[in-house]
Design an enzyme around this catalytic site. Structure first.
Site, PDB file in Angstrom:
ATOM      1  N   ARG A  16       0.837  -1.203   0.000  1.00 59.45           N
ATOM      2  CA  ARG A  16       0.000   0.000   0.000  1.00 59.45           C
ATOM      3  C   ARG A  16       0.868   1.247   0.000  1.00 59.45           C
ATOM      4  O   ARG A  16       1.900   1.281   0.663  1.00 59.45           O
ATOM      5  CB  ARG A  16      -0.898   0.006   1.243  1.00 59.45           C
ATOM      6  CG  ARG A  16      -2.203   0.750   1.041  1.00 59.45           C
ATOM      7  CD  ARG A  16      -3.030   0.787   2.302  1.00 59.45           C
ATOM      8  NE  ARG A  16      -3.443  -0.516   2.789  1.00 59.45           N
ATOM      9  CZ  ARG A  16      -4.189  -0.681   3.882  1.00 59.45           C
ATOM     10  NH1 ARG A  16      -4.570   0.367   4.592  1.00 59.45           N
ATOM     11  NH2 ARG A  16      -4.538  -1.882   4.280  1.00 59.45           N
ATOM     12  N   SER A 104      -8.408   0.435   0.794  1.00 58.67           N
ATOM     13  CA  SER A 104      -9.172   0.152   2.009  1.00 58.67           C
ATOM     14  C   SER A 104      -9.785   1.434   2.574  1.00 58.67           C
ATOM     15  O   SER A 104     -10.523   2.123   1.890  1.00 58.67           O
ATOM     16  CB  SER A 104      -8.282  -0.567   3.021  1.00 58.67           C
ATOM     17  OG  SER A 104      -9.029  -0.982   4.132  1.00 58.67           O
ATOM     18  N   HIS A 105      -9.439   1.776   3.824  1.00 57.47           N
ATOM     19  CA  HIS A 105     -10.025   2.966   4.452  1.00 57.47           C
ATOM     20  C   HIS A 105      -9.027   4.124   4.494  1.00 57.47           C
ATOM     21  O   HIS A 105      -9.254   5.115   5.165  1.00 57.47           O
ATOM     22  CB  HIS A 105     -10.481   2.631   5.879  1.00 57.47           C
ATOM     23  CG  HIS A 105      -9.361   2.181   6.750  1.00 57.47           C
ATOM     24  ND1 HIS A 105      -8.837   0.908   6.680  1.00 57.47           N
ATOM     25  CD2 HIS A 105      -8.622   2.835   7.679  1.00 57.47           C
ATOM     26  CE1 HIS A 105      -7.843   0.808   7.545  1.00 57.47           C
ATOM     27  NE2 HIS A 105      -7.695   1.959   8.168  1.00 57.47           N
ATOM     28  N   LYS A 114      -4.328  -6.312  -2.137  1.00 55.69           N
ATOM     29  CA  LYS A 114      -4.523  -7.422  -1.201  1.00 55.69           C
ATOM     30  C   LYS A 114      -4.534  -8.696  -2.036  1.00 55.69           C
ATOM     31  O   LYS A 114      -5.207  -8.755  -3.073  1.00 55.69           O
ATOM     32  CB  LYS A 114      -5.853  -7.268  -0.450  1.00 55.69           C
ATOM     33  CG  LYS A 114      -5.844  -6.137   0.564  1.00 55.69           C
ATOM     34  CD  LYS A 114      -7.159  -6.043   1.335  1.00 55.69           C
ATOM     35  CE  LYS A 114      -7.095  -4.928   2.365  1.00 55.69           C
ATOM     36  NZ  LYS A 114      -8.392  -4.686   3.030  1.00 55.69           N
ATOM     37  N   ASP A 241     -13.475  -0.677   1.269  1.00 61.23           N
ATOM     38  CA  ASP A 241     -13.470  -1.860   0.401  1.00 61.23           C
ATOM     39  C   ASP A 241     -14.369  -2.980   0.916  1.00 61.23           C
ATOM     40  O   ASP A 241     -14.310  -4.108   0.429  1.00 61.23           O
ATOM     41  CB  ASP A 241     -12.046  -2.361   0.144  1.00 61.23           C
ATOM     42  CG  ASP A 241     -11.368  -2.957   1.372  1.00 61.23           C
ATOM     43  OD1 ASP A 241     -11.687  -2.525   2.500  1.00 61.23           O
ATOM     44  OD2 ASP A 241     -10.519  -3.848   1.207  1.00 61.23           O
ATOM     45  N   ASP A 243     -14.647  -4.793   3.698  1.00 63.37           N
ATOM     46  CA  ASP A 243     -14.280  -5.972   4.507  1.00 63.37           C
ATOM     47  C   ASP A 243     -14.342  -5.692   6.006  1.00 63.37           C
ATOM     48  O   ASP A 243     -14.028  -6.562   6.804  1.00 63.37           O
ATOM     49  CB  ASP A 243     -12.911  -6.546   4.097  1.00 63.37           C
ATOM     50  CG  ASP A 243     -11.757  -5.569   4.264  1.00 63.37           C
ATOM     51  OD1 ASP A 243     -11.970  -4.451   4.785  1.00 63.37           O
ATOM     52  OD2 ASP A 243     -10.624  -5.922   3.868  1.00 63.37           O
ATOM     53  N   HIS A 326     -13.269  -6.486  11.214  1.00 59.48           N
ATOM     54  CA  HIS A 326     -13.123  -7.643  10.313  1.00 59.48           C
ATOM     55  C   HIS A 326     -13.843  -8.821  10.991  1.00 59.48           C
ATOM     56  O   HIS A 326     -13.540  -9.152  12.132  1.00 59.48           O
ATOM     57  CB  HIS A 326     -11.646  -8.033  10.150  1.00 59.48           C
ATOM     58  CG  HIS A 326     -10.831  -7.105   9.305  1.00 59.48           C
ATOM     59  ND1 HIS A 326     -10.833  -7.167   7.932  1.00 59.48           N
ATOM     60  CD2 HIS A 326      -9.983  -6.105   9.641  1.00 59.48           C
ATOM     61  CE1 HIS A 326     -10.008  -6.242   7.448  1.00 59.48           C
ATOM     62  NE2 HIS A 326      -9.482  -5.587   8.468  1.00 59.48           N
TER      63      HIS A 326
END
Length: 462
Positions: A16, A104-105, A114, A241, A243, A326
């Site tokens: 990332r 993601s966040h 990922k 995303d 998850d 998660h």
């Protein structure tokens, strides 16, 4: 041909970085070459590729696919969607691995990758291996380029989310935060009974309404307002995303990740008596107590979605979760973290409880705890500080769990100090039965930090 990644991008659970600064199309191509080579050496031939709603995702996807096909790997592109949709594709299609392009966040200028290989999380040493292979140019040259096909899996994924739905007809608010889960949620609610009110389901790379991180209470303000205005049963929210899940009850109170896990565990343990339920070291003692009360076997494990998934496979756990939202269902699902599926299962768990989410929250023991406190510390010191603290505590004869950092039990409750795997921060958390006890626990944390020459001081952002 060789490639050097920016050293900050090869992280514990993913790759990332900041697009145009530490992460470029050349990195995506190199990831494709390395991952494709590893896949072929493991006997695989096909990879599924998906991406989130960030502006940089389509071009990074193109570069990744170019690298994969150059390694002789066939690619099935599933397009824009949440990370769990990519995990689902990897589980059900005839592929040997999967890559999701997602930040993601993180803020909008970030992006990342990922990966999953042969239905196992690809993390830690695997990611370092990709870096070494790129630096050495250790990529296999294919006789022929791999092929590329497109496959729209979203409807099939949504059908799987509602398969065997056991919930009731609830009135629910859904906040997708303009992240990649939005289009899936729009399709999903059409298949669910009850009344559904949607917020921010249009995918927008700039996140114009609020940041898509449901573990930060300020990001749940719009959802709380919706639940209050329409007198809904509860509300659920998702990260960028899809998850990680967040939830608020009918009174607008946050139901935290570990509290959701306690609710979700009940139907699972009815189906799998004595099952091992895994949670991370940041999780409330109330969750471990609740699992034991339900006849399950609570297991505390290291923080990190890849680490929890691996442990679940190892001990055949039907359900696991993290404080960060998660949630991993292996019972009646595939064992990966899927926040949208967790929302569907939450409806079933609430219905089975015979009460409401608000009633379940009311019945939870009141614990006084801190949020996750994060503070900057030099990368070279972060693990050393935790080791020093552990050595001192053991010398004092303290009750310490060393699973992931130091989790210390005292008569007042517990406190945790661990080094983040992904940032140059230390993470602390404490939980007690009352404010006076919490103050004593925080004083213990501060005393240990001071002994290592550190102040809790300014907190770092996520």
């Amino acid at each position: 041909m060789t490639h050097i990644f920016h050293p900050t991008t090869l992280r514990e659970y993913d790759i990332r970085g900041i697009v145009g600064d530490t992460l470029h199309a050349a990195d995506a191509h190199a990831i494709g070459r390395g991952f494709g080579t590893l896949l072929r050496r493991a006997g695989g031939t096909r990879v599924a590729v998906g991406y989130d709603g960030r502006a940089s995702s389509p071009s990074l996807s193109d570069a990744l696919v170019d690298g994969l096909t150059a390694s002789g790997v066939d690619v099935v592109r599933i397009g824009l969607g949440p990370t769990p949709m990519l995990y689902y594709a990897e589980a059900v299609l005839e592929v040997d691995g999967g890559v999701q392009i997602t930040g993601s966040h993180n803020p909008a200028d970030y992006n990342g990758f990922k990966m999953v290989l042969k239905q196992l999380p690809f993390y830690g040493e695997d990611i370092q291996t990709l870096g070494r292979m790129a630096a050495e140019g250790d990529w296999d040259e294919a006789d022929a380029r791999g092929t590329v096909t497109d496959f729209d899996i979203m409807d099939e994924y949504v059908d799987r989310l509602v398969a065997g739905y056991a919930g009731g007809a609830f009135r629910i608010g859904w906040d997708a935060g303009n992240g990649a889960a939005g289009p899936v949620i729009e399709k999903l609610v059409k298949l669910l009974p009850g009344e559904h009110h949607l917020l921010f389901t249009d995918v927008d790379a700039n996140f114009p309404n609020h940041h898509p991180d449901p573990t930060e209470e300020k990001n749940l303000a719009d959802l709380k307002r919706l639940v209050a205005e329409k007198s809904l049963d509860f509300g659920v929210a998702f990260d960028g995303d899809g998850d990680r899940i967040g939830a608020v009850d009918g009174k607008g109170r946050v139901v935290w990740g570990d509290q959701l896990l306690g609710i979700l565990a009940e139907p699972v343990l009815k189906a799998v008596p004595g099952g091992t339920i895994i949670a991370d070291v940041k999780t409330s003692q109330a969750l471990y107590d609740r699992v034991a009360e339900l006849g399950g076997t609570p297991l505390m494990w290291k923080t990190g979605h890849s680490l929890i998934k691996s442990k679940m496979k190892e001990v055949d756990s039907p359900l696991g979760g993290e404080m960060s939202g998660h949630i991993f269902f292996a019972w009646d699902y595939y064992g990966f973290d899927d926040a949208i599926y967790a929302a569907v299962r939450l409806m079933g768990a609430v219905r089975m409880s015979g009460t409401s989410l608000t009633g379940l929250k009311d019945a939870m023991p009141t614990m006084v705890n801190t949020p996750e406190m994060r503070f900057q510390v030099d990368e070279s010191r972060k693990f050393a500080v935790v080791d020093e603290v552990l050595d001192r505590l053991e010398a004092e004869g303290a009750d310490v769990n060393r699973t992931d950092g130091a989790r210390v039990n005292t008569a007042d409750g517990w406190w945790l100090l661990r080094a983040s795997n992904t940032q140059d921060v230390l993470v602390a958390r404490a939980e007690a039965k009352d404010e006076a006890g919490l103050a004593r626990l925080l004083a213990m944390i501060d005393a240990q930090l001071a002994a290592s020459g550190i102040q809790r001081g300014e907190q770092a952002g996520h």
